[in-house]
Design an enzyme around this catalytic site. Structure first.
Site, mmCIF file in Angstrom:
data_model
loop_
_atom_site.group_PDB
_atom_site.id
_atom_site.type_symbol
_atom_site.label_atom_id
_atom_site.label_comp_id
_atom_site.label_asym_id
_atom_site.label_seq_id
_atom_site.Cartn_x
_atom_site.Cartn_y
_atom_site.Cartn_z
ATOM 1 N N GLU A 139 29.927 40.562 49.733
ATOM 2 C CA GLU A 139 30.559 41.824 48.972
ATOM 3 C C GLU A 139 31.041 42.848 49.915
ATOM 4 O OE1 GLU A 139 32.282 42.021 46.500
ATOM 5 O OE2 GLU A 139 31.090 41.310 44.434
ATOM 6 N N ASP A 140 32.019 43.508 49.444
ATOM 7 C CA ASP A 140 32.366 44.789 49.949
ATOM 8 C C ASP A 140 31.708 45.912 49.251
ATOM 9 O OD1 ASP A 140 33.880 43.933 47.660
ATOM 10 O OD2 ASP A 140 35.323 45.546 47.869
ATOM 11 N N PHE A 157 35.253 58.055 44.480
ATOM 12 C CA PHE A 157 35.900 57.118 44.287
ATOM 13 C C PHE A 157 36.659 56.645 45.820
ATOM 14 C CE2 PHE A 157 39.356 55.336 40.977
ATOM 15 C CZ PHE A 157 39.716 54.489 41.947
HETATM 16 C C1 PRP Z 1 35.281 45.049 43.081
HETATM 17 C C2 PRP Z 1 34.101 44.995 44.439
HETATM 18 C C3 PRP Z 1 33.011 44.142 43.944
HETATM 19 C C4 PRP Z 1 32.863 44.455 42.273
HETATM 20 C C5 PRP Z 1 31.729 45.315 42.176
HETATM 21 O O1 PRP Z 1 35.925 43.807 42.803
HETATM 22 O O2 PRP Z 1 34.993 44.262 45.188
HETATM 23 O O3 PRP Z 1 33.154 42.763 43.832
HETATM 24 O O4 PRP Z 1 34.190 44.929 41.908
HETATM 25 O O5 PRP Z 1 31.654 46.222 40.974
HETATM 26 P P1 PRP Z 1 30.366 45.881 40.113
HETATM 27 O O6 PRP Z 1 29.372 46.067 40.925
HETATM 28 O O7 PRP Z 1 30.618 46.927 39.123
HETATM 29 O O8 PRP Z 1 30.593 44.697 39.290
HETATM 30 P P2 PRP Z 1 37.219 43.689 41.652
HETATM 31 O O9 PRP Z 1 36.524 42.908 40.460
HETATM 32 O O10 PRP Z 1 37.638 44.850 41.707
HETATM 33 O O11 PRP Z 1 38.085 42.600 42.421
HETATM 34 P P3 PRP Z 1 38.753 42.783 43.969
HETATM 35 O O12 PRP Z 1 37.555 42.519 44.899
HETATM 36 O O13 PRP Z 1 39.889 41.812 43.904
HETATM 37 O O14 PRP Z 1 39.222 44.318 44.036
HETATM 38 MN MN MN Z 2 35.608 42.467 44.525
#
Ligand code: PRP
Ligand code: MN
Ligand code: MG
Length: 181
Positions: free
Chosen positions: A101-102, A154
């Site tokens: 995960e990022d 942010f």
């Molecule tokens: C973002 C991020 C994580 C997740 C974390 O992904 O990359 O996967 O949200 O958020 P949370 O802990 O509140 O669930 P996103 O759903 O925005 O998709 P993306 O990676 O394509 O930007």
């Molecule tokens: Mn994501």
């Protein structure tokens, strides 16, 4: 000309710091999985740059796959569930999975993804996350491998987006308020 850097309030983590954190996690994974061949599952799209950085420093056999999920709230606040937009391409039953995960923010995506993978009878599941934002947590979950602790700001870059932009920077930075307000 519009550069990306002019939208950034400050650089939080430089590319060098990100590479160092990735190397540290890679060494931990080597140690913890030395007799195994884990499946690194990158969560699209955000984790793509971290996946690429992390995997090249892991000096044991691994296999890689990709999943695209979005989390949404089912029924109650705490029972998050995920919509799988693109699934992994391999049979993961019996495999040792590492979710890449990022960022772990509210924790909803990670918690629901772990539950989903366990239902598929994986042998084990852990998570390596470049960033952890503990102050934003809503559900009780922690990544097993954490790169850097992120303040409640942010943040964008190195995979993290605001309206699909900013994923393509080598650093993680705080977005200027005027951009999103
Ligand atoms: C973002 C991020 C994580 C997740 C974390 O992904 O990359 O996967 O949200 O958020 P949370 O802990 O509140 O669930 P996103 O759903 O925005 O998709 P993306 O990676 O394509 O930007
Ligand atoms: Mn994501
Ligand atoms: Mg996103």
């Amino acid at each position: 000309m519009e550069n990306i850097l002019q939208d950034i309030e400050k650089v939080l983590f430089t590319h060098e710091e990100i590479v160092e954190a990735s190397k540290r996690i890679a060494k931990q994974i080597e140690e913890d999985y030395k007799d195994k061949e884990p499946v690194l599952i990158c969560t699209l799209k955000g984790a793509l740059p971290f996946m690429a950085e992390l995997m090249k420093h892991i000096d044991i056999h691994v296999v890689t796959d990709f999943i695209d999920v979005s989390s949404y709230h089912g029924g109650t606040e705490s029972t998050g569930t995920i919509l799988i937009k693109k699934d992994v391409g391999m049979d993961i039953a019996g495999r040792d999975v590492i979710i890449v995960e990022d960022i772990v923010d509210t924790g909803r995506t990670l918690k629901a993804l772990i539950e989903n993978l366990l239902e598929r009878k994986v042998a084990s599941v852990t998570c390596a996350s470049l960033l952890d934002k503990p102050e934003a947590r809503i559900v009780d979950i922690e990544p097993d491998y954490i790169g850097l602790i992120c303040p409640k700001a942010f943040v964008v870059g190195f995979g993290l987006d605001y309206e699909e932009r900013y994923r393509n920077t080598p650093y993680v930075g705080v977005l200027k308020e005027e951009i999103y307000s």
